[in-house]
Design a protein around this motif. Structure first.
Motif, mmCIF file in Angstrom:
data_model
loop_
_atom_site.group_PDB
_atom_site.id
_atom_site.type_symbol
_atom_site.label_atom_id
_atom_site.label_comp_id
_atom_site.label_asym_id
_atom_site.label_seq_id
_atom_site.Cartn_x
_atom_site.Cartn_y
_atom_site.Cartn_z
ATOM 1 N N ALA A 226 -16.105 4.177 6.320
ATOM 2 C CA ALA A 226 -14.700 3.985 5.954
ATOM 3 C C ALA A 226 -14.127 5.236 5.280
ATOM 4 C CB ALA A 226 -14.557 2.776 5.030
ATOM 5 N N VAL A 227 -14.908 5.806 4.358
ATOM 6 C CA VAL A 227 -14.448 7.019 3.674
ATOM 7 C C VAL A 227 -14.292 8.162 4.666
ATOM 8 C CG1 VAL A 227 -15.126 8.792 1.996
ATOM 9 C CG2 VAL A 227 -15.361 6.371 1.422
ATOM 10 N N ASP A 228 -15.168 8.223 5.642
ATOM 11 C CA ASP A 228 -15.062 9.271 6.657
ATOM 12 C C ASP A 228 -13.778 9.108 7.476
ATOM 13 O OD1 ASP A 228 -16.397 11.535 8.135
ATOM 14 O OD2 ASP A 228 -16.165 10.113 9.786
ATOM 15 N N LEU A 229 -13.414 7.861 7.787
ATOM 16 C CA LEU A 229 -12.159 7.622 8.513
ATOM 17 C C LEU A 229 -10.953 8.031 7.662
ATOM 18 C CD1 LEU A 229 -12.863 4.156 10.209
ATOM 19 C CD2 LEU A 229 -12.715 6.387 11.322
ATOM 20 N N MET A 230 -11.007 7.739 6.368
ATOM 21 C CA MET A 230 -9.927 8.169 5.464
ATOM 22 C C MET A 230 -9.836 9.691 5.446
ATOM 23 S SD MET A 230 -10.615 5.629 2.239
ATOM 24 C CE MET A 230 -10.964 3.889 2.471
ATOM 25 N N GLY B 157 -0.420 3.423 1.653
ATOM 26 C CA GLY B 157 -1.228 4.544 1.177
ATOM 27 C C GLY B 157 -2.536 4.657 1.933
ATOM 28 N N ILE B 158 -2.910 5.873 2.269
ATOM 29 C CA ILE B 158 -4.155 6.081 3.016
ATOM 30 C C ILE B 158 -5.363 5.611 2.200
ATOM 31 C CG2 ILE B 158 -5.668 7.825 4.058
ATOM 32 C CD1 ILE B 158 -3.195 9.481 4.666
ATOM 33 N N LEU B 159 -5.338 5.854 0.896
ATOM 34 C CA LEU B 159 -6.481 5.514 0.051
ATOM 35 C C LEU B 159 -6.401 4.112 -0.525
ATOM 36 C CD1 LEU B 159 -6.865 8.883 -1.897
ATOM 37 C CD2 LEU B 159 -7.816 8.227 0.326
ATOM 38 N N THR B 160 -5.223 3.488 -0.454
ATOM 39 C CA THR B 160 -5.073 2.120 -0.961
ATOM 40 C C THR B 160 -5.016 1.086 0.157
ATOM 41 O OG1 THR B 160 -2.669 2.457 -1.067
ATOM 42 C CG2 THR B 160 -3.927 2.841 -3.080
ATOM 43 N N ASN B 161 -4.823 1.549 1.367
ATOM 44 C CA ASN B 161 -4.767 0.638 2.502
ATOM 45 C C ASN B 161 -6.172 0.288 2.984
ATOM 46 O OD1 ASN B 161 -3.688 -0.881 4.622
ATOM 47 N ND2 ASN B 161 -3.720 0.870 6.005
ATOM 48 N N ALA B 162 -6.304 -0.864 3.547
ATOM 49 C CA ALA B 162 -7.606 -1.300 4.075
ATOM 50 C C ALA B 162 -7.944 -0.510 5.336
ATOM 51 C CB ALA B 162 -7.582 -2.786 4.375
ATOM 52 N N TYR C 112 -12.551 -1.628 4.060
ATOM 53 C CA TYR C 112 -12.688 -1.083 2.717
ATOM 54 C C TYR C 112 -11.413 -0.317 2.322
ATOM 55 C CZ TYR C 112 -17.702 -1.905 3.493
ATOM 56 O OH TYR C 112 -18.922 -2.471 3.768
ATOM 57 N N TYR C 113 -11.200 -0.245 1.013
ATOM 58 C CA TYR C 113 -10.174 0.653 0.475
ATOM 59 C C TYR C 113 -10.812 1.465 -0.648
ATOM 60 C CZ TYR C 113 -9.651 -2.960 -3.176
ATOM 61 O OH TYR C 113 -9.878 -3.861 -4.188
ATOM 62 N N LEU C 114 -10.302 2.687 -0.871
ATOM 63 C CA LEU C 114 -10.957 3.577 -1.825
ATOM 64 C C LEU C 114 -10.441 3.390 -3.248
ATOM 65 C CD1 LEU C 114 -13.008 5.832 -2.209
ATOM 66 C CD2 LEU C 114 -11.194 7.496 -1.738
ATOM 67 N N LEU C 115 -9.120 3.241 -3.412
ATOM 68 C CA LEU C 115 -8.529 3.172 -4.746
ATOM 69 C C LEU C 115 -7.838 1.834 -4.971
ATOM 70 C CD1 LEU C 115 -6.895 6.714 -5.105
ATOM 71 C CD2 LEU C 115 -9.155 5.973 -5.866
ATOM 72 N N ASP C 116 -7.967 1.332 -6.185
ATOM 73 C CA ASP C 116 -7.260 0.119 -6.584
ATOM 74 C C ASP C 116 -5.824 0.505 -6.929
ATOM 75 O OD1 ASP C 116 -6.299 -2.236 -7.553
ATOM 76 O OD2 ASP C 116 -7.789 -2.458 -9.150
ATOM 77 N N ALA C 117 -4.854 0.009 -6.169
ATOM 78 C CA ALA C 117 -3.456 0.364 -6.371
ATOM 79 C C ALA C 117 -2.857 -0.289 -7.600
ATOM 80 C CB ALA C 117 -2.637 -0.027 -5.140
ATOM 81 N N GLN D 18 -4.647 -6.422 -2.363
ATOM 82 C CA GLN D 18 -5.239 -5.526 -1.380
ATOM 83 C C GLN D 18 -6.313 -6.266 -0.593
ATOM 84 O OE1 GLN D 18 -5.543 -2.250 -4.637
ATOM 85 N NE2 GLN D 18 -5.853 -1.166 -2.691
ATOM 86 N N THR D 19 -6.345 -6.020 0.691
ATOM 87 C CA THR D 19 -7.352 -6.651 1.543
ATOM 88 C C THR D 19 -8.558 -5.739 1.642
ATOM 89 O OG1 THR D 19 -6.346 -5.680 3.533
ATOM 90 C CG2 THR D 19 -5.598 -7.867 2.884
ATOM 91 N N GLY D 20 -9.694 -6.331 1.939
ATOM 92 C CA GLY D 20 -10.912 -5.560 2.089
ATOM 93 C C GLY D 20 -11.683 -5.446 0.790
ATOM 94 N N THR D 21 -12.656 -4.549 0.796
ATOM 95 C CA THR D 21 -13.556 -4.354 -0.340
ATOM 96 C C THR D 21 -13.375 -2.951 -0.893
ATOM 97 O OG1 THR D 21 -15.169 -5.853 0.684
ATOM 98 C CG2 THR D 21 -15.966 -4.409 -1.075
ATOM 99 N N GLU D 22 -13.314 -2.838 -2.213
ATOM 100 C CA GLU D 22 -13.176 -1.508 -2.826
ATOM 101 C C GLU D 22 -14.481 -0.741 -2.671
ATOM 102 O OE1 GLU D 22 -12.029 0.655 -7.075
ATOM 103 O OE2 GLU D 22 -12.091 -1.536 -6.931
ATOM 104 N N VAL D 23 -14.338 0.567 -2.451
ATOM 105 C CA VAL D 23 -15.518 1.428 -2.342
ATOM 106 C C VAL D 23 -16.067 1.649 -3.750
ATOM 107 C CG1 VAL D 23 -16.381 3.689 -1.674
ATOM 108 C CG2 VAL D 23 -14.677 2.539 -0.253
#
Length: 320
Positions: free
Chosen positions: A236-240, A182-187, A203-208, A214-219
């Motif tokens: 990170a959000v801009d890249l998503m 997932g784009i929003l759940t992937n690191a 970073y990832y945006l949503l907790d799946a 999940q790797t990384g840090t939640e936004v």
């Protein structure tokens, strides 16, 4: 020679009358059916072509239905992506607002959480006919979807079905089974500069809420979130957002292709109907004119047969 055993004139008149009756029957059939080629007996070559093309046209009608279904699926996914892009843009602006000194980051985080819930709702709702190209919770990873695009007949008579393809891994927002899909759940790994220091973070945006970590840090932010971390989250959000924009562009191109193909198939079906009509349809003006002429010929044939039969009776006067 005049004979009472063989009436040659009556035989000729009767033969002519039979031919007229046959032509009248053929013309009446054409008028009643509307076809000049209604069966293989009328014209085997044209009947064969017309039968094949009518069968192909039925297949094209099914293709139109399939294109309508494909258009609905792609429209649903595109609408979901478009709405998600708006929400993520808002999240990015909230993160930028949190960068201002003195703002209440906890309140901003509450807003961000509600926006995340909205993203979850959008992804789960973007389903049509049991297919969701934005949300996956099955063990089967998102793959390429094929949609019927056309029915083709080659010059050698072989047939084939053309499909339109879209890889849903490009548009998948959330995957609860494997967050990396997932784009929003992937690191998402971002690189940003804070002062003179260049930093890289994931970073990832949503907790799946998946059994797979999940790797990384939640936004997510709080009063203790530093400006350096905020810059990383914004990057990170801009890249998503860029990934979603690319996915929407690809899906938009598929939508346009489906619309163009649907218009083409409709026009092709109409053209085939016209072509078949030229081969087998009866010209009603011509047939009605023929019928009038044949009716006149029939009346004359009956009179000729009557005259031929009367000639034999005239022989009796010779014996009086």
């Amino acid at each position: 020679m005049t004979s009472i055993m063989t009436n040659t004139a009556a035989m000729a008149a009767l033969k002519t009358l039979r031919g007229i009756d046959q032509n009248m029957e053929m013309t009446q059939n054409r008028i009643s059916s509307g076809y000049k080629v209604d069966s293989a007996a009328d014209n085997a070559a044209y009947w064969s072509i017309a039968t094949t093309m009518r069968s192909d046209n039925k297949a094209l009608s099914t293709v139109q239905d399939a294109l309508g279904l494909a258009a609905s699926k792609s429209d649903t996914a595109y609408t979901g992506l478009e709405s998600s892009i708006d929400v993520i843009s808002t999240i990015k602006s909230k993160l930028v607002a949190a960068r201002e000194p003195g703002v209440d980051k906890d309140k901003i985080n509450k807003e961000i959480n509600e926006l995340k819930n909205q993203l979850q709702s959008i992804a789960e709702s973007a389903s049509f006919s049991g297919e969701n190209w934005l949300y996956n919770e099955s063990i089967t990873p998102p793959g390429t979807k094929e949609m019927v695009g056309s029915f083709n007949r080659a010059s050698d008579g072989t047939v084939s079905v053309t499909t339109l393809k879209f890889n849903t891994s490009d548009s998948m927002l959330i995957d609860t089974n494997d967050p990396t899909n997932g784009i929003l759940t992937n690191a998402t790994t971002a690189t940003w500069s804070y002062g003179t220091t260049t930093t890289t973070g994931t970073y990832y945006l949503l907790d799946a809420q998946s059994s797979t970590p999940q790797t990384g840090t939640e936004v997510t932010i709080s009063t203790s979130t530093s400006n350096d971390d905020l810059d990383g989250m914004i990057s990170a959000v801009d890249l998503m957002l860029q990934k979603l924009t690319d996915a929407a562009s690809t899906l938009g191109a598929i939508k346009s292709r489906i619309d163009l193909q649907d218009t083409f198939v409709k026009n092709l079906s109409d053209t085939i109907d016209k072509g078949v009509g030229r081969l087998v349809d009866a010209d009603m003006n011509e047939e009605s004119t023929k019928m009038k002429a044949l009716q006149t010929q029939q009346q004359l044939g009956i009179q000729a047969l009557s005259i031929a039969n009367t000639n034999a009776e005239n022989i009796l006067t010779l014996f009086k």
